[in-house]
Design a protein around this motif. Structure first.
Motif, short mmCIF file in Angstrom:
data_model
loop_
_atom_site.label_atom_id
_atom_site.label_comp_id
_atom_site.label_asym_id
_atom_site.label_seq_id
_atom_site.Cartn_x
_atom_site.Cartn_y
_atom_site.Cartn_z
N ALA A 1 0.62 0.13 -9.41
CA ALA A 1 0.53 1.39 -8.66
C ALA A 1 0.35 2.58 -9.60
CB ALA A 1 1.77 1.56 -7.80
N ILE A 2 1.07 2.54 -10.73
CA ILE A 2 0.96 3.64 -11.70
C ILE A 2 -0.44 3.65 -12.32
CG2 ILE A 2 1.77 4.45 -13.97
CD1 ILE A 2 4.60 3.60 -13.11
N ALA A 3 -0.93 2.47 -12.70
CA ALA A 3 -2.26 2.39 -13.33
C ALA A 3 -3.34 2.92 -12.39
CB ALA A 3 -2.55 0.95 -13.73
N LEU A 4 -3.24 2.52 -11.12
CA LEU A 4 -4.24 2.97 -10.15
C LEU A 4 -4.18 4.48 -9.95
CD1 LEU A 4 -4.48 0.69 -7.01
CD2 LEU A 4 -6.24 1.24 -8.66
N ALA A 5 -2.95 4.99 -9.81
CA ALA A 5 -2.78 6.43 -9.56
C ALA A 5 -3.25 7.25 -10.76
CB ALA A 5 -1.31 6.73 -9.25
N CYS B 1 0.81 -1.23 0.00
CA CYS B 1 0.00 0.00 0.00
C CYS B 1 0.84 1.27 0.00
CB CYS B 1 -0.95 0.00 1.20
SG CYS B 1 -0.11 0.31 2.77
N ILE B 2 2.15 1.15 0.24
CA ILE B 2 2.97 2.37 0.44
C ILE B 2 2.92 3.34 -0.75
CG2 ILE B 2 5.38 3.17 0.71
CD1 ILE B 2 5.71 0.86 2.72
N PRO B 3 3.16 2.90 -2.01
CA PRO B 3 3.08 3.88 -3.10
C PRO B 3 1.68 4.49 -3.24
CG PRO B 3 3.78 1.72 -3.93
CD PRO B 3 3.53 1.56 -2.47
N SER B 4 0.66 3.68 -2.94
CA SER B 4 -0.72 4.18 -3.08
C SER B 4 -1.03 5.24 -2.02
CB SER B 4 -1.72 3.05 -2.96
OG SER B 4 -1.49 2.12 -3.97
N VAL B 5 -0.51 5.04 -0.79
CA VAL B 5 -0.71 6.04 0.27
C VAL B 5 -0.11 7.38 -0.17
CG1 VAL B 5 0.01 6.70 2.60
CG2 VAL B 5 -0.83 4.39 2.17
N ILE B 6 1.11 7.30 -0.69
CA ILE B 6 1.80 8.54 -1.11
C ILE B 6 1.07 9.17 -2.29
CG2 ILE B 6 3.97 9.49 -2.00
CD1 ILE B 6 5.39 7.20 -0.47
N PRO C 1 5.96 5.12 -7.18
CA PRO C 1 6.24 3.76 -7.66
C PRO C 1 7.61 3.62 -8.31
CG PRO C 1 4.09 4.51 -8.42
CD PRO C 1 4.77 5.68 -7.82
N VAL C 2 8.02 4.65 -9.07
CA VAL C 2 9.30 4.53 -9.79
C VAL C 2 10.47 4.58 -8.81
CG1 VAL C 2 10.80 5.68 -11.47
CG2 VAL C 2 8.37 5.40 -11.96
N LEU C 3 10.42 5.47 -7.83
CA LEU C 3 11.53 5.57 -6.86
C LEU C 3 11.63 4.33 -5.98
CD1 LEU C 3 11.28 9.32 -5.80
CD2 LEU C 3 13.05 8.26 -7.19
#
Lengths: 254, 565
Positions: free
Chosen positions: B456-460, B376-381, B433-435
C-alpha cells in the motif's frame, strides 16, 4: 554599490517610471521621495525583481542583477510598502520561514529571531497569528525579516507605517546604524522630516520622472530653502493644501 | 425597523461574501450564488423529471407502484439530508457572528439583542434559500410524476404540500442539528480548543453526508415498503419519507412510528439549536475580543515531532521552510483544510459503504480472509487524500504575500521541490497503511499484514510521484485561474484512475498473496520501475525550467500553427 541606469517601466505604453538613474554607495542612504503615484513603488518592485523593467539596467557591485538575480536577492533585505504577509502563520513562524528560505543555519536563525522579537517587544505575542497583529506589529515583523540575514542592500518602502513613536525612533537609529555598518540603503518615505534626518542623499520623483537628486545639504543650498519639506513643496506640490483643508472642514460642517 | 433591515441584509450578504467556499471561484458573488443554487437545484429536478416515464410504465404494473414511490421518497429525503449537511459543513465558519462582525458592529450604537436577532434571521433566510434550492424540484415535480392513477386530482395539492413539507423538515432537521452541535461546542470548549476541533467536526459531517448517499441503496433494499426494519429507526431520511407517507394517509404502524420520530427529531433539534446558539452568543461575545490568538503555539509533542521531521527528513533549510509553510497552510487555511476534510470524508464514507456492503452479504468471518474488498481500504483512503492535496496545492493563500518566496528564490531546483512530496508522504502515503497495520496483523498474521502495508505504501508513493509530474510551483503561492483546465476530462481521468488504483490493484494484490514468494518480487519490481520512471519524469520537468511558477499560464482557447514566422 547599487547603480541604476536609465530605468524605465511602461504599462501599455504609459511610463510609470521614466529614465531614472541614481547611485547608492555603501554607507549611504538614499531618500526616495514623491507623491502618491509618482513611481516609487514601481522602482522598488523593479529593484527587488518582482517586475521586469521595460528599459534600463540595475547594477549591484558592478554586476547586472538580471544576470545573477538569485545572487542579488541573497544580499537584499526588503520591507514592502503594504504588509502582505501570510496571516495564518504566527510572527515566529513567518520569521522562521524567511530565515529558512534564505538558507540560514537553524540554530543561528532561531537565536537571531528570538533576539529580534525581544528587541521589538514582540516576544510575548510570537505565537499569535499575524492576522491578529496590529499594523505596527506587522511592520516590525517585516523589518525583522529584512535584516535577519544581514543583507548588504536594504530597501525600505514606507517602513514607519503604523509604528508607534518609540519604535519609529528606534527605527531611525537603526537606519543610521546600518549605514554606519557599510550597508547600502534605499529609503522610500512620505515622512520628510525623517528622510531629512537619516538620509545622506535625496531623490524626488514626480509623475515617474526625477525632479531633484542631490545630497540633502546640496538640495538645501541649491533651492535656497531651509527644509526638505519646503523643497518638496516647491518641486512637487501644485495644489494649495491649506485651501483643500478648509474645503474639507466646510464639507464636514455642511 | 430600517436599521434591523440593513443589519439583516448586511449579514445575509456576508454569507455570500469574499472567502466563502461555495462562491469563491465565481467571477462575482452574484454569479457564484446563481451558479451554486442552480447546481443544488438541478439533481433533484432532473431526477424527478426522469421519473415521469417510469411511473407511466408502472401504471401497467400497479403492484410495483407503491414500493417504487416509497423508494423514491426515501431517495429524495436522503438527498435533502445529505446535501444540506454538506452545505452546512462548508458554511460552518459563517453560521456564527465572527470576530470581524463584532469588531465592526460593536462600536456602532446598536443593541446586542438587535445584532443577534438580525444574524439569526439572516441565518434562517440563508438556510431556507438553500433548502428551497435542494428540495424545490423533488417537492413539486416528483408528486406530479408519482400521483397514483387512482388518486382524485383534487388531492394533488395536499399531496404536493405534504411531500414538500416533509422534505423541508428533513433539511431543517439536519441544519439545526449542525447548528446545535456548533452552539454546544462553543459553550463547552475554550475558543482555542474549539478552533482545533472544528476541522474534525467538518470532516465528520462531510463523511456522514457522503455515507448517507452511499448507504441509500442498502437502506432502500432493507426497508421495503411497510416493513419494520431496524435500519429505518436510525436512518434519518426514512423518518421523513415515513412522515410524508403517513400524512398522505398510507396505513401501517411503521409510518406512524416514523412520523413520530421525525416530528420529535425536528422539535428537539430546533429547540436545542436555538438554546445553544443563544447561549453561545452571550458567552462568545464576552470572550471573542479578549481571547489571545495563540493559534501558532505548539504543544510539546508537536515540537518534538517537528524537530524529528526537520532532522531526519528535511536536511536543506529552503526545503524545510517550504515544508512547514505547506503543513501550516493545510492545517490553518479554512478553505484548504475544508477541501481535505471533504475528500477524507468521501474516503471514509466509501470505506464504511464497502464494509457495510460486505457484512450485509457475509458474516464477520469474512474479515479473516484478505479479499480485494478489504485490501482496497488503504488505497481508497490514500488515493482520495493524495488527490485532494494535489487539488489544493495550486490554490493560493494570500497570493500577494508570495513576494517573500520570489525574493528568496534560490538555485536548489528539485531539492526544494521535494517538500510538497514529503508533505504528501506524511499525510497521504503513510497514515492509512500504518494505522491499519495492527488490525491487519491481528486478522491476517504478521507476514501478510507487513506485505500488505508495504504494498500500500509503495503504491501510494508511486501515485504521489506521478501526481507531482509537471508541478513547478511552491504550493499555495501561484495565481490560480478557475476553469483554466479541462475539469471534466480531469474528473473522468480521476474516476478511471481511482478504479484502477484502488480496486484493480487490490485484485492484483490478492493474486500476489496467493503465492507470495513467486508473485511478490515480480510485483514490487514493477512498482519500483514505475516509481523510478515517475521520479525521472518529475526531475526532467523541473530541470528544464529556470524558475518556479508564480503566475498560472492557461492554455489558449485558440491555438495557431505559427506559420507566419
Amino acid at each position: 554599490m547599487l547603480s541604476v541606469q536609465h530605468l524605465t517601466k511602461r504599462y501599455s505604453g504609459i511610463p510609470a517610471v521614466n529614465d531614472v538613474s541614481f547611485v547608492i554607495r555603501p554607507y549611504e542612504v538614499l531618500g526616495y521621495l514623491g507623491p502618491n503615484g509618482s513611481g516609487k513603488t514601481t522602482t522598488v518592485s523593479m529593484l527587488t525583481g518582482l517586475i521586469a523593467p521595460t528599459q534600463g539596467q540595475i547594477l549591484f557591485q558592478g554586476q547586472d542583477i538580471a544576470k545573477d538575480r538569485i545572487g542579488f536577492k541573497r544580499r537584499l533585505g526588503y520591507v514592502p510598502e503594504i504588509p502582505y504577509i501570510y496571516p495564518h502563520l504566527s510572527g515566529l513562524e513567518y520569521l522562521q520561514l524567511c530565515g529558512r528560505l534564505r538558507g540560514m543555519p537553524e540554530h543561528r536563525m532561531n537565536e537571531k529571531i528570538n533576539a529580534l522579537l525581544e528587541a521589538f517587544g514582540l516576544h510575548g505575542s510570537r505565537h499569535s497569528l499575524l492576522s491578529a497583529y496590529s499594523k505596527g506589529m506587522k511592520q516590525k515583523i517585516l523589518i525583522s525579516a529584512a535584516i535577519l540575514h544581514d543583507p548588504d542592500l536594504l530597501i525600505f518602502d514606507e517602513p514607519l507605517s503604523g509604528l508607534d513613536v518609540t519604535s519609529a525612533l528606534v527605527f531611525r537609529h537603526l537606519v543610521k546604524a546600518l549605514s554606519q555598518e557599510g550597508k547600502t540603503i534605499l529609503y522610500c518615505s512620505h515622512v520628510l522630516e525623517v528622510v531629512e534626518k537619516v538620509c545622506t542623499h535625496v531623490m524626488i520623483l514626480r509623475k515617474g520622472q526625477v525632479v531633484a537628486y542631490d545630497s540633502v545639504e546640496g538640495l538645501r543650498a541649491l533651492a535656497n530653502l531651509p527644509s526638505l519639506e519646503d523643497i518638496f513643496a516647491q518641486l512637487v506640490l501644485q495644489e494649495d493644501t491649506e485651501k483643500i483643508a478648509h474645503g474639507l472642514v466646510s464639507i464636514m460642517k455642511a | 425597523m430600517q436599521i434591523a433591515k440593513l443589519l439583516f441584509l448586511h449579514f445575509l450578504r456576508r454569507f455570500f461574501g469574499e472567502g466563502n467556499m461555495l462562491f469563491a471561484t465565481a467571477a462575482s458573488p452574484y454569479a457564484g450564488v446563481i451558479r451554486t443554487l442552480t447546481m443544488l437545484l438541478l439533481p433533484g429536478f432532473l431526477l424527478s423529471m426522469f421519473l415521469f416515464p417510469v411511473y407511466v410504465e408502472l401504471e401497467f404494473r400497479p403492484h410495483l407502484f407503491e414500493p417504487m414511490r416509497w423508494n423514491n421518497k426515501l431517495l429524495f429525503c436522503t438527498m435533502s439530508a445529505s446535501i444540506m449537511a454538506f452545505v452546512t459543513a462548508l458554511q460552518w465558519d459563517s453560521l456564527f457572528p465572527d470576530r470581524e462582525d463584532f469588531m465592526i458592529l460593536s462600536p456602532l450604537p446598536l443593541r446586542r439583542r438587535l445584532i443577534f436577532f438580525c444574524k439569526l434571521t439572516a441565518l434562517i433566510a440563508f438556510a431556507s434559500l438553500f433548502a428551497a434550492a435542494i428540495n424545490i424540484g423533488p417537492a413539486i415535480v416528483f408528486p406530479l410524476a408519482s400521483l397514483s392513477p387512482a388518486t382524485p386530482f383534487g388531492q394533488l395539492v395536499p399531496y404536493i404540500w405534504n411531500h414538500a413539507v416533509s422534505l423541508f423538515l428533513c433539511s431543517a432537521f439536519v441544519f439545526s442539528c449542525c447548528l446545535a452541535v456548533q452552539g454546544a461546542l462553543l459553550n463547552l470548549l475554550p475558543h482555542l480548543w474549539y478552533r482545533a476541533v472544528v476541522v474534525w467536526i467538518q470532516f465528520l459531517i462531510m463523511a456522514a453526508s457522503a455515507t448517507l448517499l452511499l448507504l441509500f441503496p442498502l437502506a432502500a433494499k432493507n426497508a421495503a415498503l411497510g416493513q419494520n426494519a431496524p435500519l429505518l429507526h436510525w436512518f434519518v431520511p426514512a423518518w421523513f419519507a415515513g412522515l410524508s407517507e403517513q400524512w398522505n394517509g398510507r396505513p401501517g404502524p411503521i409510518f406512524a412510528f416514523l412520523e413520530l420520530r421525525a416530528i420529535q427529531g425536528v422539535e428537539l433539534s430546533i429547540g436545542l439549536a436555538l438554546l445553544f446558539y443563544t447561549a453561545a452568543y452571550v458567552r462568545y461575545l464576552q470572550t471573542i475580543i479578549e481571547t489571545p490568538h495563540d493559534d501558532g503555539a505548539q504543544s510539546a509533542l508537536s515540537r518534538w515531532l517537528a524537530a524529528r521531521i526537520d532532522r531526519f527528513l528535511l536536511p536543506v533549510q529552503h526545503e524545510r521552510g517550504v515544508f512547514h509553510f505547506i503543513w501550516k497552510t493545510l492545517l490553518r487555511s479554512p478553505s484548504h483544510r475544508l477541501y481535505l476534510a471533504g475528500y477524507a470524508g468521501v474516503a471514509c464514507a466509501l470505506v464504511i459503504w464497502e464494509l457495510v456492503t460486505l457484512f450485509s452479504i457475509h458474516s464477520y468471518a469474512v474479515l479473516r480472509e484478505p479479499s480485494p474488498a478489504l485490501l482496497c481500504i488503504p488505497s481508497v483512503i490514500s488515493f482520495l487524500t493524495l488527490c485532494s492535496m494535489r487539488f489544493v496545492f495550486p490554490r493560493p493563500v494570500e497570493l500577494r504575500a508570495n513576494w517573500i518566496f520570489q525574493l528568496a528564490e534560490n538555485d536548489l531546483g528539485i531539492r526544494s521541490m521535494q517538500a510538497p512530496l514529503k508533505v504528501m508522504i506524511l499525510i497521504g502515503v503513510l497514515p492509512a497503511p500504518v494505522l491499519l497495520l495492527p488490525v491487519h496483523w491481528y486478522l491476517w498474521g504478521p507476514a501478510v499484514a507487513l506485505l500488505h502495508t508495504l504494498y500500500a505504501i509503495a503504491l501510494a508513493w508511486l501515485l504521489a510521484e506521478a501526481l507531482l509530474i509537471g508541478f513547478r510551483k511552491i504550493p499555495f503561492t501561484c495565481s490560480f485561474v478557475p476553469g483554466g483546465h479541462n475539469s471534466i476530462g480531469w474528473l473522468m481521468l480521476a474516476a478511471i484512475g481511482f478504479g484502477l488504483y484502488a480496486y484493480a490493484m487490490a485484485s492484483v494484490e490478492a493474486w500476489m498473496l496467493r503465492d507470495i514468494p513467486l508473485h511478490a518480487p515480480f510485483l514490487f519490481a514493477a512498482i519500483g520501475l514505475l516509481w523510478l520512471l515517475a521520479r525521472r519524469l518529475r526531475a526532467t520537468f523541473l530541470d528544464g525550467e529556470s524558475s518556479l511558477e508564480y503566475d498560472e499560464s492557461i492554455e489558449p482557447a485558440v491555438r495557431t500553427l505559427n506559420l507566419s514566422s
